[in-house]
Design a protein around this motif. Sequence first.
Motif, PDB file in Angstrom:
ATOM      1  N   LYS A  21       3.580   5.969  -5.344  1.00 16.99           N
ATOM      2  CA  LYS A  21       3.879   5.893  -6.918  1.00 16.99           C
ATOM      3  C   LYS A  21       2.736   6.958  -7.324  1.00 16.99           C
ATOM      4  CE  LYS A  21       5.432   1.267  -8.010  1.00 16.99           C
ATOM      5  NZ  LYS A  21       5.229   0.071  -8.606  1.00 16.99           N
ATOM      6  N   LYS A  22       1.700   6.987  -6.466  1.00 21.21           N
ATOM      7  CA  LYS A  22       0.737   7.942  -7.032  1.00 21.21           C
ATOM      8  C   LYS A  22       1.283   9.333  -6.683  1.00 21.21           C
ATOM      9  CE  LYS A  22      -3.254   5.222  -6.279  1.00 21.21           C
ATOM     10  NZ  LYS A  22      -4.748   4.948  -5.757  1.00 21.21           N
ATOM     11  N   ALA A  23       1.669   9.494  -5.748  1.00 21.00           N
ATOM     12  CA  ALA A  23       2.355  10.818  -5.136  1.00 21.00           C
ATOM     13  C   ALA A  23       3.318  11.178  -6.294  1.00 21.00           C
ATOM     14  CB  ALA A  23       3.017  10.891  -3.714  1.00 21.00           C
ATOM     15  N   LEU A  24       4.195  10.177  -6.721  1.00 21.25           N
ATOM     16  CA  LEU A  24       5.331  10.724  -7.631  1.00 21.25           C
ATOM     17  C   LEU A  24       4.804  10.995  -9.013  1.00 21.25           C
ATOM     18  CD1 LEU A  24       8.154   8.023  -6.991  1.00 21.25           C
ATOM     19  CD2 LEU A  24       8.035  10.395  -6.167  1.00 21.25           C
ATOM     20  N   SER A  25       3.597  10.434  -9.457  1.00 21.73           N
ATOM     21  CA  SER A  25       2.746  10.745 -10.553  1.00 21.73           C
ATOM     22  C   SER A  25       2.231  12.028 -10.515  1.00 21.73           C
ATOM     23  CB  SER A  25       2.076   9.361 -10.946  1.00 21.73           C
ATOM     24  OG  SER A  25       1.061   9.485  -9.874  1.00 21.73           O
ATOM     25  N   LEU A  26       1.698  12.653  -9.453  1.00 24.86           N
ATOM     26  CA  LEU A  26       0.867  13.459  -9.172  1.00 24.86           C
ATOM     27  C   LEU A  26       2.036  14.763  -9.470  1.00 24.86           C
ATOM     28  CD1 LEU A  26      -1.854  15.203  -8.515  1.00 24.86           C
ATOM     29  CD2 LEU A  26      -1.102  14.980  -6.215  1.00 24.86           C
TER      30      LEU A  26
ATOM     31  N   MET B 166       0.845  -1.141   0.083  1.00 23.50           N
ATOM     32  CA  MET B 166      -0.069  -0.075  -0.010  1.00 23.50           C
ATOM     33  C   MET B 166       1.066   1.270   0.094  1.00 23.50           C
ATOM     34  SD  MET B 166      -3.065  -1.001  -0.197  1.00 23.50           S
ATOM     35  CE  MET B 166      -4.081   0.316   0.315  1.00 23.50           C
ATOM     36  N   ARG B 167       1.850   1.236   0.836  1.00 21.03           N
ATOM     37  CA  ARG B 167       2.725   2.549   0.734  1.00 21.03           C
ATOM     38  C   ARG B 167       3.377   2.706  -0.376  1.00 21.03           C
ATOM     39  NH1 ARG B 167       6.181   1.683   6.562  1.00 21.03           N
ATOM     40  NH2 ARG B 167       4.031   2.129   7.934  1.00 21.03           N
ATOM     41  N   ARG B 168       3.732   1.579  -1.081  1.00 16.04           N
ATOM     42  CA  ARG B 168       4.373   1.763  -2.500  1.00 16.04           C
ATOM     43  C   ARG B 168       3.466   2.177  -3.522  1.00 16.04           C
ATOM     44  NH1 ARG B 168       8.177  -3.877  -3.285  1.00 16.04           N
ATOM     45  NH2 ARG B 168       9.416  -3.335  -1.726  1.00 16.04           N
ATOM     46  N   LEU B 169       2.432   1.719  -3.588  1.00 18.08           N
ATOM     47  CA  LEU B 169       1.198   2.345  -4.346  1.00 18.08           C
ATOM     48  C   LEU B 169       0.906   3.937  -4.069  1.00 18.08           C
ATOM     49  CD1 LEU B 169      -0.612   1.747  -6.254  1.00 18.08           C
ATOM     50  CD2 LEU B 169      -2.753   1.074  -4.553  1.00 18.08           C
ATOM     51  N   TYR B 170       0.863   4.497  -2.776  1.00 14.87           N
ATOM     52  CA  TYR B 170       0.562   5.562  -2.566  1.00 14.87           C
ATOM     53  C   TYR B 170       1.788   6.491  -2.925  1.00 14.87           C
ATOM     54  CZ  TYR B 170      -3.547   4.303   0.289  1.00 14.87           C
ATOM     55  OH  TYR B 170      -4.707   4.104   0.891  1.00 14.87           O
TER      56      TYR B 170
END
Length: 344
Positions: free
Chosen positions: A7-12, A1-5
């Motif tokens: 990745k989403k933060a980096l993409s944003l 979950m942390r990796r998913l969050y």
Amino acid sequence: MRRLYRKKALSLVKELDAFPKVPESYVETTATGGTVSLIAFTAMALLAFFEFFVYRDTWMKYEYEVDKDFSSKLRINIDITVAMKCQHVGADILDLAETMITSNGIQYEPVIFELTPQQKLWHRTLLLIQNRLREEHSLQEVLYKSVLKGAPTALPPREGTDSEPLTGFHQCIAAYNFSHRIDHVSFGEEIPGIINPLDGTEKITSNHNEMFQYFITVVPTKLHTSKVSADTHQFSVTERERVINHAAGSHGVSGIFMKYDTSSLMVTVSEQHMPLWQFLVRLCGIIGGIFSTTGMIHGFVGFCFDIVCCRFKLGPYKPREVVLPDPHVNNCAAPLLTDNHVQE
């Protein structure tokens, strides 16, 4: 979950990038672009260099307020040479009611009224500075900044004699002659390097019954610079002189009179300096402004150049010549290889 969050933060964050990167394979460099860049970098360097000198420079700020100090005493500094013997010269300080306040603290010393060549040079230089100060009032700020670097109002000592005192009343060999030279007059704390309005004033007369009057308005001044902080006084002066002749109706007492009045306003003169953050902001404005302006000028010039070339068929828009094959030349093409030949 942390990796998913993560990745989403980096993409944003990548989507918020205001400086998209262009691959080098898509970038085309030209000689004109390089020339414009060289001019822009040179202009940036020159303007940044001059801006640094502006940052180092200072200016004087004047503030006015009501003088609330009623208890302090006013110090008077005076150095005047009168063309008379000491026993014929007297000096008193009187108030508005013509009551003598004091006559102490005044020194009398015999000197020669005529100046030496070195002293005449000093006197001419001082008069030249006074004339320039009357024409260019901004030069007073230069004097404020250069205080304590010397004493231009100090009369050079006469060569071959002992040094003369800085304050006092001097004389020469002439009876009742009020010809005089004011070497220095100031109020408050004496600051070397400040030139006052009466410094260097010289009055020569052949009449023994003449009145010289100086009407002075004294303004309390607080001076705060990087070199000195002092409480002094500025003043303005109006001069008047007339011959005393009772038969002609010109009454009065011959002599030298200085009447001064203190202003109710106080002036605070402080030296100001550009803050570092303002210098950095101006520097960023210079660099960014030149970069943006040269980019727009280069694009506009290129656009106009393309229009002209397209209109008159010049440069890359010039039509190319098509070379037709000569029928007399045998242009036999080489036979194509078949799959069987390739397999062999």
